[in-house]
Design a protein around this motif. Structure first.
Motif, short mmCIF file in Angstrom:
data_model
loop_
_atom_site.label_atom_id
_atom_site.label_comp_id
_atom_site.label_asym_id
_atom_site.label_seq_id
_atom_site.Cartn_x
_atom_site.Cartn_y
_atom_site.Cartn_z
N PRO A 1 0.75 -1.16 -0.06
CA PRO A 1 0.16 0.24 0.07
C PRO A 1 0.83 1.32 0.02
CG PRO A 1 -0.98 -1.51 1.45
CD PRO A 1 0.42 -2.04 1.22
N ARG A 2 0.51 1.91 -1.07
CA ARG A 2 1.50 3.39 -1.14
C ARG A 2 1.67 4.06 0.33
NH1 ARG A 2 -1.41 8.60 -4.11
NH2 ARG A 2 0.04 9.99 -3.62
N GLY A 3 0.50 4.28 0.98
CA GLY A 3 0.51 5.12 2.14
C GLY A 3 1.39 4.52 3.22
N ARG A 4 1.36 3.02 3.56
CA ARG A 4 2.34 2.47 4.30
C ARG A 4 3.84 2.40 3.88
NH1 ARG A 4 -1.46 -2.89 6.21
NH2 ARG A 4 -3.34 -1.70 6.86
N ALA A 5 3.99 2.45 2.54
CA ALA A 5 5.35 2.76 2.17
C ALA A 5 5.93 3.98 2.37
CB ALA A 5 5.32 2.30 0.68
N ALA A 6 5.19 4.95 2.15
CA ALA A 6 5.43 6.42 2.52
C ALA A 6 5.91 6.59 3.72
CB ALA A 6 4.68 7.20 1.82
N ALA A 7 4.87 5.72 4.61
CA ALA A 7 4.94 6.05 6.03
C ALA A 7 6.21 5.39 6.73
CB ALA A 7 3.84 5.23 7.03
N LEU A 8 6.48 4.07 6.20
CA LEU A 8 7.63 3.48 6.50
C LEU A 8 9.08 4.27 6.41
CD1 LEU A 8 9.04 0.74 7.35
CD2 LEU A 8 9.23 0.34 4.93
N LEU A 9 9.04 5.13 5.16
CA LEU A 9 10.36 5.99 5.24
C LEU A 9 10.29 7.07 6.14
CD1 LEU A 9 10.16 5.79 1.26
CD2 LEU A 9 11.82 4.58 2.57
N GLU A 10 8.99 7.82 6.29
CA GLU A 10 9.10 8.96 7.02
C GLU A 10 9.43 8.48 8.52
OE1 GLU A 10 8.70 11.76 6.44
OE2 GLU A 10 8.18 11.51 4.32
N VAL A 11 8.66 7.31 9.03
CA VAL A 11 9.04 6.88 10.57
C VAL A 11 10.41 6.52 10.71
CG1 VAL A 11 8.45 4.93 12.08
CG2 VAL A 11 6.55 6.18 10.71
N THR A 12 10.82 5.81 9.47
CA THR A 12 12.30 5.50 9.60
C THR A 12 13.24 6.65 9.98
OG1 THR A 12 11.71 3.35 8.75
CG2 THR A 12 14.10 3.99 8.67
N ALA A 13 13.12 7.71 8.97
CA ALA A 13 13.82 8.83 8.95
C ALA A 13 13.74 9.48 10.28
CB ALA A 13 13.52 9.57 7.86
N GLU A 14 12.79 9.53 10.96
CA GLU A 14 12.43 10.20 12.09
C GLU A 14 13.04 9.41 13.34
OE1 GLU A 14 8.94 12.00 15.04
OE2 GLU A 14 8.56 11.20 12.91
#
Length: 340
Positions: A45-58
């Motif tokens: 899911p696009r939203g979860r892939a984006a969330a994975l990157l954002e959460v990891t970066a933070e």
């Protein structure tokens, strides 16, 4: 829900390991099974892939995570698309091939040539979307980072990138951007996409060692795999128009923003489906107007506004064109009698 192929996350696990993180735990934290990090063809899911990157970066305090992951990726991860690109006659043909079949990896992804946002002579823009002021910065950084590396590979080295425009305020430092792209990156720019500014002559650059037979075989395979997006985009555009009626002037650029597309991409996809935007707008207005005329007791002036006409005379002229009758007469003569 929009999905990406898991190949777009290739390199994530190794970057996280270098940063001392737990890739499996991070994937689970956004609702993804960890094994998608080790495959290429799972749908994420696009939203979860984006969330994975954002959460990891933070969590790992790594503002340039998207660029780091892009640095681990290569054109080869595109499989048959890589074969079609690397066997195209020119870099422009290769990028057009990438644009055409990018939907295999994410139906919402777009890539289009356009005018240079700075209007400099000898420069052309390559627009990558979706990218918005409030969207995922890491996901877009990863996407444009990959495209930059792909062009560099096709060109056999630096290709003269003139700069990049991003619509968001990025947490990435200027030094990190400069080191990755070798060109100035401008953030917070008013574009509905990320823009790579390329030398105008670059698309005409011929590729060496190409095999047209391999290209044709790869394209034939990709045609079988490509989602049937033409009818889908017509349906989505019609829905967006319907939901926008009565909110002001409806233009292709505004509808494209709602669909997270560049306007040129939307126009091209509608043309591929043999549908003109103006005709689709007119048909949608007609259908909604007819439903309101025959199914409600709303005043004609209200209906005119609800289907996007600022003045009632404009609605009347459209009704005569659609049905050969003014709105009031259409309501009186065609409306079904109420049940008694």
């Amino acid at each position: 829900m929009s999905h990406l192929r898991s190949a777009t996350l290739r390199g994530f696990r190794s970057v996280v390991a270098e940063l001392g993180g737990d890739a499996d735990a991070l994937a689970r934290s956004v609702g993804l099974p960890p094994d998608v990090l080790d495959t290429d063809d799972d749908l994420v899911p696009r939203g979860r892939a984006a969330a994975l990157l954002e959460v990891t970066a933070e969590q790992l305090d790594c503002p340039n995570l998207g660029l780091r992951v892009a640095g681990r990726q290569s054109v080869s991860m595109l499989g048959p698309l890589a074969v079609a690109m690397t066997n195209s006659p020119t870099i422009g043909n290769a990028l057009e091939c990438l644009s055409r079949y990018l939907s295999v990896y994410g139906r919402f992804l777009t890539l289009e040539f356009g005018e240079d946002p700075e209007n400099r002579p000898g420069v052309v823009g390559l627009y990558y979307g979706p990218a918005t002021a409030s969207g995922s910065t890491q996901a877009v950084d990863l996407g444009i980072g990959f495209i930059h590396r792909a062009i560099t590979y096709l060109n056999g080295g630096p290709y003269g990138l003139r700069g990049i425009h991003l619509p968001y305020r990025s947490p990435v430092s200027r030094q990190d951007y400069d080191a990755f792209f070798g060109a100035r990156v401008h953030t917070g720019r008013p574009h509905p996409a990320a823009v790579l500014r390329l030398p105008e002559q670059l698309p005409a650059q011929e590729l060496s060692g190409v095999n047209d037979t391999l290209r044709q075989l790869a394209v034939a395979f990709l045609d079988e795999q490509t989602p049937e997006t033409d009818k889908d985009v017509v349906s989505r555009t019609r829905t967006a128009i319907r939901e926008s009626l009565g909110t002001g002037t409806i233009e292709l650029a505004g509808i494209a923003r709602l669909l997270y597309m560049h306007p040129r991409t939307l126009q091209r996809r509608l043309e591929d489906a043999d549908v003109a935007f103006g005709r689709l707008l007119d048909d949608t207005r007609r259908d909604v107007a007819l439903r309101l005329l025959l199914g409600t007791d709303l005043p004609l002036g209200h209906i005119a506004g609800m289907v996007g006409f600022q003045e009632r005379p404009s609605f009347s002229r459209a009704a005569r064109r659609w049905w050969g009758l003014p709105p009031g007469e259409m309501r009186r003569t065609r409306r079904l009698p109420a049940n008694r």
